[in-house]
Design an enzyme around this catalytic site. Structure first.
Site, PDB file in Angstrom:
ATOM      1  N   MET A 150      -5.162   3.156   4.263  1.00 40.97           N
ATOM      2  CA  MET A 150      -6.345   3.718   4.911  1.00 40.97           C
ATOM      3  C   MET A 150      -7.460   2.678   5.003  1.00 40.97           C
ATOM      4  O   MET A 150      -8.620   3.028   5.235  1.00 40.97           O
ATOM      5  CB  MET A 150      -6.835   4.960   4.162  1.00 40.97           C
ATOM      6  CG  MET A 150      -5.880   6.136   4.260  1.00 40.97           C
ATOM      7  SD  MET A 150      -6.665   7.745   4.039  1.00 40.97           S
ATOM      8  CE  MET A 150      -7.406   7.565   2.437  1.00 40.97           C
ATOM      9  N   GLY A 151      -7.105   1.407   4.832  1.00 38.24           N
ATOM     10  CA  GLY A 151      -8.102   0.359   4.967  1.00 38.24           C
ATOM     11  C   GLY A 151      -8.940   0.169   3.721  1.00 38.24           C
ATOM     12  O   GLY A 151      -8.600   0.627   2.629  1.00 38.24           O
ATOM     13  N   ASN A 152     -10.074  -0.541   3.880  1.00 36.54           N
ATOM     14  CA  ASN A 152     -10.904  -0.957   2.745  1.00 36.54           C
ATOM     15  C   ASN A 152     -10.026  -1.640   1.705  1.00 36.54           C
ATOM     16  O   ASN A 152      -9.984  -1.255   0.543  1.00 36.54           O
ATOM     17  CB  ASN A 152     -11.667   0.222   2.148  1.00 36.54           C
ATOM     18  CG  ASN A 152     -12.746  -0.230   1.183  1.00 36.54           C
ATOM     19  OD1 ASN A 152     -13.341  -1.285   1.346  1.00 36.54           O
ATOM     20  ND2 ASN A 152     -13.006   0.565   0.169  1.00 36.54           N
ATOM     21  N   LEU A 153      -9.330  -2.665   2.146  1.00 38.36           N
ATOM     22  CA  LEU A 153      -8.244  -3.253   1.373  1.00 38.36           C
ATOM     23  C   LEU A 153      -8.740  -4.047   0.168  1.00 38.36           C
ATOM     24  O   LEU A 153      -9.821  -4.629   0.183  1.00 38.36           O
ATOM     25  CB  LEU A 153      -7.405  -4.154   2.269  1.00 38.36           C
ATOM     26  CG  LEU A 153      -6.801  -3.482   3.508  1.00 38.36           C
ATOM     27  CD1 LEU A 153      -5.908  -4.467   4.248  1.00 38.36           C
ATOM     28  CD2 LEU A 153      -6.033  -2.223   3.151  1.00 38.36           C
ATOM     29  N   GLN A 168      -5.648  14.817   5.335  1.00 37.05           N
ATOM     30  CA  GLN A 168      -5.509  14.858   3.878  1.00 37.05           C
ATOM     31  C   GLN A 168      -6.843  14.955   3.147  1.00 37.05           C
ATOM     32  O   GLN A 168      -6.880  14.847   1.920  1.00 37.05           O
ATOM     33  CB  GLN A 168      -4.718  13.647   3.385  1.00 37.05           C
ATOM     34  CG  GLN A 168      -5.404  12.310   3.564  1.00 37.05           C
ATOM     35  CD  GLN A 168      -4.438  11.151   3.410  1.00 37.05           C
ATOM     36  OE1 GLN A 168      -3.517  10.984   4.197  1.00 37.05           O
ATOM     37  NE2 GLN A 168      -4.642  10.342   2.365  1.00 37.05           N
ATOM     38  N   ASP A 224      -0.774   6.057  -7.048  1.00 38.23           N
ATOM     39  CA  ASP A 224      -0.646   7.401  -6.480  1.00 38.23           C
ATOM     40  C   ASP A 224       0.734   7.945  -6.840  1.00 38.23           C
ATOM     41  O   ASP A 224       1.616   8.100  -5.987  1.00 38.23           O
ATOM     42  CB  ASP A 224      -0.847   7.354  -4.966  1.00 38.23           C
ATOM     43  CG  ASP A 224      -2.213   6.802  -4.597  1.00 38.23           C
ATOM     44  OD1 ASP A 224      -3.210   7.481  -4.872  1.00 38.23           O
ATOM     45  OD2 ASP A 224      -2.280   5.686  -4.051  1.00 38.23           O
ATOM     46  N   ALA A 277      -6.882  -6.124  -3.660  1.00 33.94           N
ATOM     47  CA  ALA A 277      -5.713  -6.884  -4.110  1.00 33.94           C
ATOM     48  C   ALA A 277      -4.485  -6.005  -4.292  1.00 33.94           C
ATOM     49  O   ALA A 277      -3.348  -6.478  -4.149  1.00 33.94           O
ATOM     50  CB  ALA A 277      -6.037  -7.610  -5.413  1.00 33.94           C
ATOM     51  N   GLY A 278      -4.684  -4.718  -4.601  1.00 28.08           N
ATOM     52  CA  GLY A 278      -3.547  -3.822  -4.736  1.00 28.08           C
ATOM     53  C   GLY A 278      -2.800  -3.656  -3.424  1.00 28.08           C
ATOM     54  O   GLY A 278      -1.558  -3.670  -3.389  1.00 28.08           O
ATOM     55  N   HIS A 279      -3.535  -3.486  -2.322  1.00 31.34           N
ATOM     56  CA  HIS A 279      -2.885  -3.384  -1.011  1.00 31.34           C
ATOM     57  C   HIS A 279      -2.144  -4.675  -0.666  1.00 31.34           C
ATOM     58  O   HIS A 279      -1.035  -4.646  -0.123  1.00 31.34           O
ATOM     59  CB  HIS A 279      -3.925  -3.103   0.081  1.00 31.34           C
ATOM     60  CG  HIS A 279      -4.617  -1.791  -0.049  1.00 31.34           C
ATOM     61  ND1 HIS A 279      -5.935  -1.686  -0.451  1.00 31.34           N
ATOM     62  CD2 HIS A 279      -4.198  -0.524   0.193  1.00 31.34           C
ATOM     63  CE1 HIS A 279      -6.289  -0.424  -0.450  1.00 31.34           C
ATOM     64  NE2 HIS A 279      -5.259   0.309  -0.073  1.00 31.34           N
TER      65      HIS A 279
END
EC number: 6.3.2.1
Length: 291
Positions: free
Chosen positions: A26-29, A57, A152, A31-33
């Site tokens: 969903m963007g706002n990336l 959602q 998640d 380091a996890g993404h």
């Protein structure tokens, strides 16, 4: 990196590849993404990421309108991470008609924990992910791969079952939670935290680790009052100013409460997970700890 906004262009572009590897976001990336992108790259012929803030959602009182949108920065980070294609549709492009067809996941998995506090959340997640899978993998000859983060945890189990039961031509992979040096799980919503809240935020992870250790110790002693341990962990976190939705221990396989046999000594090792969701100020954080 090629940036694509239209479904038809994405299909046309991906038709030449037999095996895409896909990371939906969903963007706002953070380091996890990017860790998911790095995990995806060797799995396919082309690495695809998506950015789409999915209205389906979000509950009416949640942060859909204020959810952080950082498209230019996201593009730069994805390109630096080696992403080949970014699919960034508008809402009108992905939902040209009201999305009345929706995928309903099984209530025993989707209506507990996150689903209890965010009714309909997993219906929205499954519907958009299934639609994205159709766009990314619909033309592939050899199926493909999709990578999701384990922060998640419940979402990962729901989507894995969805792919299995619908016989989708995609293999799902779980990537371990990326954490800050102090143990806080990386999350787009961490941006909402004030400096004081950011310092406190690690306490959710610590609470889960303490709960897991307490359950493991009780199992070793042969007398486990799981509900009491969960209540104690919740009370301790709330005393620090948190508003806890749940701190609980569940079976990893199906997120049901462990029964006596599940808690029997060595049989429980590696089979349980502590999960938590709590609000700190206006920010709701989730995390988990396997043990």
């Amino acid at each position: 990196m090629r940036v694509i906004h239209r479904c038809s262009e994405l299909r046309q572009h991906l038709a030449r590849f037999d095996r895409p590897a896909f990371v939906p976001t969903m963007g706002n990336l953070h380091a996890g993404h990017l860790a998911l992108v790095h995990r995806a790259r060797p799995l396919g012929e082309v690495t695809v990421a998506s950015i789409f803030v999915n209205r389906l959602q979000f509950l009416p009182h949640e942060d859909f309108d204020s959810y952080p949108r950082t498209f230019e920065s996201d593009c730069a980070q994805l390109e630096a991470a080696g992403c080949d294609v970014l699919f960034a549709p508008t809402e009108a492009e992905l939902y040209p008609q009201p999305q009345r067809f929706k995928l309903l996941p099984p209530p025993e998995l989707a209506d507990i924990l996150e689903g209890q506090f965010r009714p309909g959340f997993f219906t929205g997640v499954c519907t958009v992910v299934l639609k994205l899978f159709a766009l990314v993998f619909g033309q592939s000859k050899g199926g493909g791969h999709a990578v999701f983060g384990q922060k998640d945890y419940q979402q990962w189990l729901v989507l894995r079952q969805m792919a299995q039961q619908l016989a989708l031509p995609v293999t799902l992979h779980a990537s371990p939670t990326e954490r800050a040096p102090d143990g806080l799980a990386l999350s787009s919503r961490n941006a909402y935290l004030s400096p004081a809240e950011r310092a406190e935020a690690v306490q959710l992870n610590l609470a889960l680790r303490r709960l897991a250790a307490a359950v493991a110790a009780a199992v070793a002693d042969g007398a486990t009052d799981l509900a009491a341990l969960e209540q104690q962990a919740t009370a301790q976190l709330n005393e620090r100013g948190w508003q806890t939705d749940y701190l609980t221990v569940r079976r990893r396989s199906d997120l049901q409460a462990p029964q006596g046999a599940d808690l029997a000594g060595a049989a429980s090792a590696g089979q349980l997970v502590a999960l938590g969701a709590a609000r700190l100020g206006r920010t709701r954080l989730i995390d988990n700890w396997e043990f």
